[in-house]
Design an enzyme around this catalytic site. Sequence first.
Site: not given
Length: 129
Positions: A49-50, A54, A81
């Site tokens: 994840t970024r 995205g 999570d």
Amino acid sequence: HRDAFRELVHGHIDILFANEEEICSLYQTEDFTTAMNQAAADTHFAVLTRSGQGSVIIRGEERIDVAPVATQVIDTTGAGDAYAAGFLAGWTSGRTLAECGRLGSVAASEIISHYGARPLVNLQQDMEL
């Protein structure tokens, strides 16, 4: 414990979930692409994840870029999570990797849109599971 964790990741992990900061720290680089390529070499597949950029799913030579779901960011507690939960809900229901990433983004966007890590809406309904 970085060396022990890298040994665990290398060949022993089916799906590696990490955010950009975590994956760069694991591979001791500030360059996301370098870290992503190393994760791809070490795992069956990686889901990275970024935040506002995205996420990226890497499986072998396959790379899937997943757009973020637009939302107002209030509190990022629980976003990773929630993303993993959405992704795995898709994965266990036979969805494509791209769709799994989209479901992860939907779940994460709900969580970061308010204070606290519990969804305020029925995510199952929003995610069309």
